[in-house]
Design a protein around this motif. Structure first.
Motif, PDB file in Angstrom:
ATOM      1  N   ILE A  73      -6.398 -12.347 -32.454  1.00  0.00           N
ATOM      2  CA  ILE A  73      -7.599 -13.192 -32.376  1.00  0.00           C
ATOM      3  C   ILE A  73      -7.295 -14.658 -32.690  1.00  0.00           C
ATOM      4  O   ILE A  73      -8.148 -15.519 -32.496  1.00  0.00           O
ATOM      5  N   LEU A  74      -6.086 -14.950 -33.165  1.00  0.00           N
ATOM      6  CA  LEU A  74      -5.732 -16.317 -33.539  1.00  0.00           C
ATOM      7  C   LEU A  74      -5.503 -17.193 -32.307  1.00  0.00           C
ATOM      8  O   LEU A  74      -5.050 -16.712 -31.269  1.00  0.00           O
TER       9      LEU A  74
ATOM     10  N   VAL B 170       2.060 -19.369 -32.886  1.00  0.00           N
ATOM     11  CA  VAL B 170       3.389 -19.980 -32.888  1.00  0.00           C
ATOM     12  C   VAL B 170       3.832 -20.289 -34.320  1.00  0.00           C
ATOM     13  O   VAL B 170       5.008 -20.238 -34.639  1.00  0.00           O
ATOM     14  N   GLY B 171       2.853 -20.566 -35.185  1.00  0.00           N
ATOM     15  CA  GLY B 171       3.170 -20.896 -36.566  1.00  0.00           C
ATOM     16  C   GLY B 171       3.489 -19.714 -37.445  1.00  0.00           C
ATOM     17  O   GLY B 171       4.022 -19.884 -38.545  1.00  0.00           O
ATOM     18  N   ILE B 172       3.158 -18.491 -37.006  1.00  0.00           N
ATOM     19  CA  ILE B 172       3.399 -17.325 -37.861  1.00  0.00           C
ATOM     20  C   ILE B 172       4.230 -16.226 -37.195  1.00  0.00           C
ATOM     21  O   ILE B 172       5.097 -15.637 -37.837  1.00  0.00           O
ATOM     22  N   LEU B 173       4.010 -15.942 -35.927  1.00  0.00           N
ATOM     23  CA  LEU B 173       4.694 -14.797 -35.303  1.00  0.00           C
ATOM     24  C   LEU B 173       6.219 -14.852 -35.392  1.00  0.00           C
ATOM     25  O   LEU B 173       6.840 -13.830 -35.721  1.00  0.00           O
ATOM     26  N   PRO B 174       6.874 -15.989 -35.116  1.00  0.00           N
ATOM     27  CA  PRO B 174       8.335 -15.985 -35.188  1.00  0.00           C
ATOM     28  C   PRO B 174       8.881 -15.716 -36.596  1.00  0.00           C
ATOM     29  O   PRO B 174      10.039 -15.355 -36.754  1.00  0.00           O
TER      30      PRO B 174
ATOM     31  N   ASN C  50       6.322 -10.244 -43.831  1.00  0.00           N
ATOM     32  CA  ASN C  50       5.535  -9.022 -43.779  1.00  0.00           C
ATOM     33  C   ASN C  50       5.465  -8.303 -45.126  1.00  0.00           C
ATOM     34  O   ASN C  50       4.390  -7.902 -45.568  1.00  0.00           O
ATOM     35  N   SER C  51       6.584  -8.158 -45.800  1.00  0.00           N
ATOM     36  CA  SER C  51       6.610  -7.372 -47.039  1.00  0.00           C
ATOM     37  C   SER C  51       5.998  -8.099 -48.234  1.00  0.00           C
ATOM     38  O   SER C  51       5.662  -7.463 -49.227  1.00  0.00           O
ATOM     39  N   SER C  52       5.823  -9.412 -48.143  1.00  0.00           N
ATOM     40  CA  SER C  52       5.279 -10.163 -49.283  1.00  0.00           C
ATOM     41  C   SER C  52       3.913 -10.786 -48.982  1.00  0.00           C
ATOM     42  O   SER C  52       3.442 -11.627 -49.742  1.00  0.00           O
ATOM     43  N   THR C  53       3.288 -10.349 -47.897  1.00  0.00           N
ATOM     44  CA  THR C  53       2.021 -10.935 -47.470  1.00  0.00           C
ATOM     45  C   THR C  53       0.999  -9.831 -47.208  1.00  0.00           C
ATOM     46  O   THR C  53       1.332  -8.791 -46.655  1.00  0.00           O
TER      47      THR C  53
ATOM     48  N   PHE D 203      -0.301 -15.025 -49.139  1.00  0.00           N
ATOM     49  CA  PHE D 203       1.150 -15.132 -49.263  1.00  0.00           C
ATOM     50  C   PHE D 203       1.566 -15.144 -50.732  1.00  0.00           C
ATOM     51  O   PHE D 203       0.923 -15.781 -51.565  1.00  0.00           O
ATOM     52  N   SER D 204       2.689 -14.478 -51.007  1.00  0.00           N
ATOM     53  CA  SER D 204       3.284 -14.479 -52.348  1.00  0.00           C
ATOM     54  C   SER D 204       4.535 -15.347 -52.412  1.00  0.00           C
ATOM     55  O   SER D 204       5.158 -15.445 -53.463  1.00  0.00           O
ATOM     56  N   LYS D 205       4.927 -15.927 -51.286  1.00  0.00           N
ATOM     57  CA  LYS D 205       6.049 -16.860 -51.240  1.00  0.00           C
ATOM     58  C   LYS D 205       5.737 -17.938 -50.216  1.00  0.00           C
ATOM     59  O   LYS D 205       4.804 -17.787 -49.423  1.00  0.00           O
ATOM     60  N   CYS D 206       6.487 -19.001 -50.236  1.00  0.00           N
ATOM     61  CA  CYS D 206       6.211 -20.168 -49.402  1.00  0.00           C
ATOM     62  C   CYS D 206       6.069 -19.774 -47.931  1.00  0.00           C
ATOM     63  O   CYS D 206       7.011 -19.282 -47.319  1.00  0.00           O
ATOM     64  N   PRO D 207       4.877 -19.986 -47.361  1.00  0.00           N
ATOM     65  CA  PRO D 207       4.657 -19.619 -45.961  1.00  0.00           C
ATOM     66  C   PRO D 207       5.325 -20.594 -45.007  1.00  0.00           C
ATOM     67  O   PRO D 207       5.660 -21.720 -45.388  1.00  0.00           O
ATOM     68  N   PRO D 208       5.516 -20.174 -43.767  1.00  0.00           N
ATOM     69  CA  PRO D 208       6.247 -21.023 -42.826  1.00  0.00           C
ATOM     70  C   PRO D 208       5.602 -22.384 -42.573  1.00  0.00           C
ATOM     71  O   PRO D 208       6.307 -23.365 -42.366  1.00  0.00           O
ATOM     72  N   ASP D 209       4.274 -22.452 -42.652  1.00  0.00           N
ATOM     73  CA  ASP D 209       3.619 -23.736 -42.391  1.00  0.00           C
ATOM     74  C   ASP D 209       3.693 -24.688 -43.579  1.00  0.00           C
ATOM     75  O   ASP D 209       3.267 -25.834 -43.488  1.00  0.00           O
TER      76      ASP D 209
END
Length: 146
Positions: A15-16, A22-26, A32-35, A53-59
């Motif tokens: 739905i995004l 593009v900012g999350i799928l790659p 996956n395991s920390s979100t 998120f439990s760690k720095c997200p890609p964005d």
């Protein structure tokens, strides 16, 4: 309507908007395991959701030091919060945030916004602006839960 953990995150991603994907799928395999993905469903259809998120997200990699500060302070990052365009104006974003706080009453959250017009929405929902960051000359604001 219910807020629930989604085990099929791909359905939420569907739905995004394309630029959000593009900012999350790659990067998803690394996160996956920390979100946690929480979605709102109506008649078994995902109409809104977001990621915890439990760690720095890609964005936020451009400001990893800032992100690490908040994680070390015990905060979780809220990102990719999205309501389907056809369902906007129905208080679903507020429902998502309030339900999240009920599910995790002891957890503190932080997030960033690029659309500064969202300030009122996040303040109304219990966040306060903490500081501004600049990513390639574009202002983003950090908000923390009160």
């Amino acid at each position: 309507m219910t807020l629930e953990k989604s085990l099929d995150v791909e359905l939420f991603f569907s739905i995004l908007p394309q630029d959000w994907k593009v900012g999350i799928l790659p990067f998803w395999d690394d996160y996956n395991s920390s979100t946690t993905c929480l979605v709102i469903k109506d008649n078994n259809e995902i109409i809104a959701g977001g990621l915890i998120f439990s760690k720095c997200p890609p964005d936020m990699l451009y400001a990893k030091q800032e992100a690490d500060f908040w994680f070390e302070a015990g905060y979780k990052y809220l990102g990719f919060i999205y309501v389907s365009e056809s369902r906007r104006g129905q208080n679903l974003g507020s429902f998502w945030l309030n339900s999240l706080k009920e599910m995790y009453p002891e957890t503190k959250f932080w997030l960033t916004i690029e659309d500064l017009n969202l300030d009122h929405f996040y303040v109304k929902n219990g966040f306060r602006m903490n500081k501004s960051l600049f990513n390639d000359g574009v202002e983003e604001r950090i908000y923390i839960s009160c």
